[in-house]
Design a protein around this motif. Sequence first.
Motif, PDB file in Angstrom:
ATOM      1  N   SER A 389     -15.993  70.831  66.066  1.00  0.00           N
ATOM      2  CA  SER A 389     -15.695  72.226  65.775  1.00  0.00           C
ATOM      3  C   SER A 389     -14.653  72.325  64.681  1.00  0.00           C
ATOM      4  O   SER A 389     -13.915  71.375  64.405  1.00  0.00           O
ATOM      5  CB  SER A 389     -15.205  72.959  67.027  1.00  0.00           C
ATOM      6  OG  SER A 389     -13.941  72.475  67.427  1.00  0.00           O
ATOM      7  N   PHE A 390     -14.610  73.494  64.074  1.00  0.00           N
ATOM      8  CA  PHE A 390     -13.563  73.795  63.108  1.00  0.00           C
ATOM      9  C   PHE A 390     -13.365  75.307  63.087  1.00  0.00           C
ATOM     10  O   PHE A 390     -14.236  76.070  63.500  1.00  0.00           O
ATOM     11  CB  PHE A 390     -13.933  73.287  61.704  1.00  0.00           C
ATOM     12  CG  PHE A 390     -15.045  74.069  61.044  1.00  0.00           C
ATOM     13  CD1 PHE A 390     -14.754  75.148  60.198  1.00  0.00           C
ATOM     14  CD2 PHE A 390     -16.376  73.742  61.272  1.00  0.00           C
ATOM     15  CE1 PHE A 390     -15.785  75.865  59.596  1.00  0.00           C
ATOM     16  CE2 PHE A 390     -17.404  74.473  60.683  1.00  0.00           C
ATOM     17  CZ  PHE A 390     -17.104  75.531  59.837  1.00  0.00           C
ATOM     18  N   LYS A 391     -12.184  75.713  62.605  1.00  0.00           N
ATOM     19  CA  LYS A 391     -11.894  77.130  62.464  1.00  0.00           C
ATOM     20  C   LYS A 391     -11.905  77.500  60.994  1.00  0.00           C
ATOM     21  O   LYS A 391     -11.353  76.788  60.154  1.00  0.00           O
ATOM     22  CB  LYS A 391     -10.528  77.473  63.072  1.00  0.00           C
ATOM     23  CG  LYS A 391     -10.510  77.408  64.595  1.00  0.00           C
ATOM     24  CD  LYS A 391      -9.157  77.875  65.138  1.00  0.00           C
ATOM     25  CE  LYS A 391      -9.147  77.867  66.657  1.00  0.00           C
ATOM     26  NZ  LYS A 391      -7.837  78.324  67.203  1.00  0.00           N
ATOM     27  N   ASP A 392     -12.557  78.634  60.684  1.00  0.00           N
ATOM     28  CA  ASP A 392     -12.613  79.074  59.292  1.00  0.00           C
ATOM     29  C   ASP A 392     -11.322  79.809  58.923  1.00  0.00           C
ATOM     30  O   ASP A 392     -10.372  79.874  59.717  1.00  0.00           O
ATOM     31  CB  ASP A 392     -13.846  79.948  59.042  1.00  0.00           C
ATOM     32  CG  ASP A 392     -13.873  81.207  59.906  1.00  0.00           C
ATOM     33  OD1 ASP A 392     -12.791  81.664  60.328  1.00  0.00           O
ATOM     34  OD2 ASP A 392     -14.974  81.740  60.150  1.00  0.00           O
ATOM     35  N   ASP A 393     -11.288  80.337  57.734  1.00  0.00           N
ATOM     36  CA  ASP A 393     -10.067  80.992  57.241  1.00  0.00           C
ATOM     37  C   ASP A 393      -9.673  82.208  58.065  1.00  0.00           C
ATOM     38  O   ASP A 393      -8.506  82.630  58.050  1.00  0.00           O
ATOM     39  CB  ASP A 393     -10.252  81.411  55.778  1.00  0.00           C
ATOM     40  CG  ASP A 393     -10.399  80.219  54.856  1.00  0.00           C
ATOM     41  OD1 ASP A 393      -9.988  79.114  55.266  1.00  0.00           O
ATOM     42  OD2 ASP A 393     -10.943  80.382  53.744  1.00  0.00           O
ATOM     43  N   GLN A 394     -10.635  82.796  58.760  1.00  0.00           N
ATOM     44  CA  GLN A 394     -10.346  83.958  59.618  1.00  0.00           C
ATOM     45  C   GLN A 394      -9.991  83.547  61.048  1.00  0.00           C
ATOM     46  O   GLN A 394      -9.780  84.393  61.919  1.00  0.00           O
ATOM     47  CB  GLN A 394     -11.551  84.910  59.651  1.00  0.00           C
ATOM     48  CG  GLN A 394     -11.710  85.755  58.391  1.00  0.00           C
ATOM     49  CD  GLN A 394     -12.159  84.934  57.196  1.00  0.00           C
ATOM     50  OE1 GLN A 394     -13.088  84.135  57.294  1.00  0.00           O
ATOM     51  NE2 GLN A 394     -11.492  85.124  56.060  1.00  0.00           N
ATOM     52  N   GLY A 395      -9.935  82.232  61.307  1.00  0.00           N
ATOM     53  CA  GLY A 395      -9.591  81.753  62.626  1.00  0.00           C
ATOM     54  C   GLY A 395     -10.755  81.716  63.599  1.00  0.00           C
ATOM     55  O   GLY A 395     -10.558  81.484  64.793  1.00  0.00           O
ATOM     56  N   VAL A 396     -11.977  81.930  63.103  1.00  0.00           N
ATOM     57  CA  VAL A 396     -13.167  81.894  63.965  1.00  0.00           C
ATOM     58  C   VAL A 396     -13.622  80.454  64.136  1.00  0.00           C
ATOM     59  O   VAL A 396     -13.782  79.718  63.152  1.00  0.00           O
ATOM     60  CB  VAL A 396     -14.300  82.743  63.370  1.00  0.00           C
ATOM     61  CG1 VAL A 396     -15.552  82.647  64.241  1.00  0.00           C
ATOM     62  CG2 VAL A 396     -13.852  84.196  63.221  1.00  0.00           C
ATOM     63  N   ARG A 397     -13.826  80.031  65.371  1.00  0.00           N
ATOM     64  CA  ARG A 397     -14.244  78.660  65.644  1.00  0.00           C
ATOM     65  C   ARG A 397     -15.760  78.513  65.490  1.00  0.00           C
ATOM     66  O   ARG A 397     -16.533  79.324  66.003  1.00  0.00           O
ATOM     67  CB  ARG A 397     -13.827  78.238  67.055  1.00  0.00           C
ATOM     68  CG  ARG A 397     -14.122  76.769  67.364  1.00  0.00           C
ATOM     69  CD  ARG A 397     -13.754  76.427  68.800  1.00  0.00           C
ATOM     70  NE  ARG A 397     -12.343  76.560  69.050  1.00  0.00           N
ATOM     71  CZ  ARG A 397     -11.437  75.613  68.781  1.00  0.00           C
ATOM     72  NH1 ARG A 397     -11.827  74.468  68.247  1.00  0.00           N
ATOM     73  NH2 ARG A 397     -10.169  75.822  69.046  1.00  0.00           N
ATOM     74  N   HIS A 398     -16.189  77.468  64.799  1.00  0.00           N
ATOM     75  CA  HIS A 398     -17.600  77.137  64.646  1.00  0.00           C
ATOM     76  C   HIS A 398     -17.858  75.810  65.365  1.00  0.00           C
ATOM     77  O   HIS A 398     -17.156  74.830  65.127  1.00  0.00           O
ATOM     78  CB  HIS A 398     -17.967  77.023  63.164  1.00  0.00           C
ATOM     79  CG  HIS A 398     -17.750  78.298  62.398  1.00  0.00           C
ATOM     80  ND1 HIS A 398     -18.752  79.224  62.205  1.00  0.00           N
ATOM     81  CD2 HIS A 398     -16.627  78.805  61.803  1.00  0.00           C
ATOM     82  CE1 HIS A 398     -18.265  80.246  61.503  1.00  0.00           C
ATOM     83  NE2 HIS A 398     -16.979  80.016  61.255  1.00  0.00           N
ATOM     84  N   VAL A 399     -18.855  75.811  66.241  1.00  0.00           N
ATOM     85  CA  VAL A 399     -19.073  74.691  67.150  1.00  0.00           C
ATOM     86  C   VAL A 399     -20.450  74.077  66.928  1.00  0.00           C
ATOM     87  O   VAL A 399     -21.455  74.780  66.778  1.00  0.00           O
ATOM     88  CB  VAL A 399     -18.945  75.151  68.624  1.00  0.00           C
ATOM     89  CG1 VAL A 399     -19.325  74.028  69.575  1.00  0.00           C
ATOM     90  CG2 VAL A 399     -17.535  75.640  68.902  1.00  0.00           C
TER      91      VAL A 399
END
Length: 500
Positions: A389-399
Amino acid sequence: MGKPTGFKEIARETRRRRPVELRIKDWDEIYIPLEDQNLRNQGARCMDCGVPFCNNGCPLGNQIPDWNDLVYRDRWYEAYQSLARTNNFPEFTGRICPAPCEEACVLSLNDRPVTIKSIEQAIADRAFEEGWVVAEKPDPTKRTGKKVAVIGSGPAGMAAAQQLNRAGHDVVVFERDDRAGGLMVYGIPDFKMDKAKVQRRVDLLAEEGIEFRCGVNVGKDVTTAELQAEFDAMILCNGATKARDVNVPGRDLSGIHYAMTYLPQQTRENLAGVQTEGDQIFAEQQINAAGKHVVIIGGGDTAADCLGTALRQGAKSITQFDINAQPPEEREPLKTWPNWPMVLRTSAAHEEGAEIHGRDLRDYAVLTKSFVGDGQGNVKAIKGVRIESFKDDQGVRHVTELDDGGFELPCDLCLLAIGFTGPDPVGPIGDLDLTLTERGAVKVDDDYMTSCDGVFAAGDARRGQSLVVYAISEGRQAARCCDEWLMGRPSDLPFMHLEL
């Protein structure tokens, strides 16, 4: 500051922890204080670094090099005076603050930082032992006649109340629990901070003239309108208590609880010797890990508190799920200093778990998929899947899920320790229809004023869940702004700029 060559000659030393096999048998504080000479040696490590970044790393702006030097020179009373000028409650921060000041220490660029936190606690504890900490009663001839209601008695509320009282205002603190102290009482286990130390400070504040009305839920037991009619101003320090949940199949099964439902129960049991009416827990409501397979969802301090509590209760097995990947063991100073680095931190509870169960009880990069029931409405297992997972610039986690089908663990008690989404809108926030931020916290102007004139907000209610040291700092700042608004002139209370 300190001994000019101290940082070259003396190795870092911190408080020792009591042996695991002893401390898991009780709820006493786990740390053994350093001896005076050891503390003086650690103070000697404080460098004459020219521009000390520890001050900026501390949200309170503590003048850390000053009291490090004073401890090194065995001038403890002056060290306490220096510390108390910026920190209302060093006995709290010396125990439960994660010490961002140490991460900002210039010495940490290429060595281990100065032992700031241990020195701070030692100064505070010695001040109480020596009788230097006394009630600071304001001059009765300088009372303003203004009344301020502080909602919430956690560190932000207590700090705001003390500062406003020092400014000459009459202060009443409203606390919906049966005891003052907020999460320092019912959110932090006894093995991290003895609750008698919280009550000791509350008693001092009461002696200074601050009134505490416990067991009063503003918005329910007393209306917000009634407070507005009685008081000239209000400061909301009611925390960020809306717990984050997991929306997965089986969530409605019995045996799945929020951390802040679980942790306070053990504290209430420990406080049974000084029981209040609110301490009674009915047997059918009790949550206990004894003999159970426990899974803790969350990777922060609250999850570690649940782990330490479950160990002491005698859990059969414990696993802690962390959605994040395991962080590196060491920081890259040139990339992260003086900011807080994301590194692997092994708390006392994790140390205990590893020694008792022979392994690290944390499982990283795991996403909870569902709960499995026993056919009678109780949880018996949990299913998870390994992820990237990682978080984008808006803090949204992508899994991205890595394995088909995932895995299953026995679980008859699951504790959710995945943070909070903001303050409870029921009560003053909803009654006054206050403007909120995108993250659900109370929005304020640069003067800590909310969208309602005369109503201020500070601490977790304003910034979301955060550290005790930030709460104390914000309580101080909000009190200063409230004082200026009430009196229509610059405040004599101390000021330190914090980014809002």
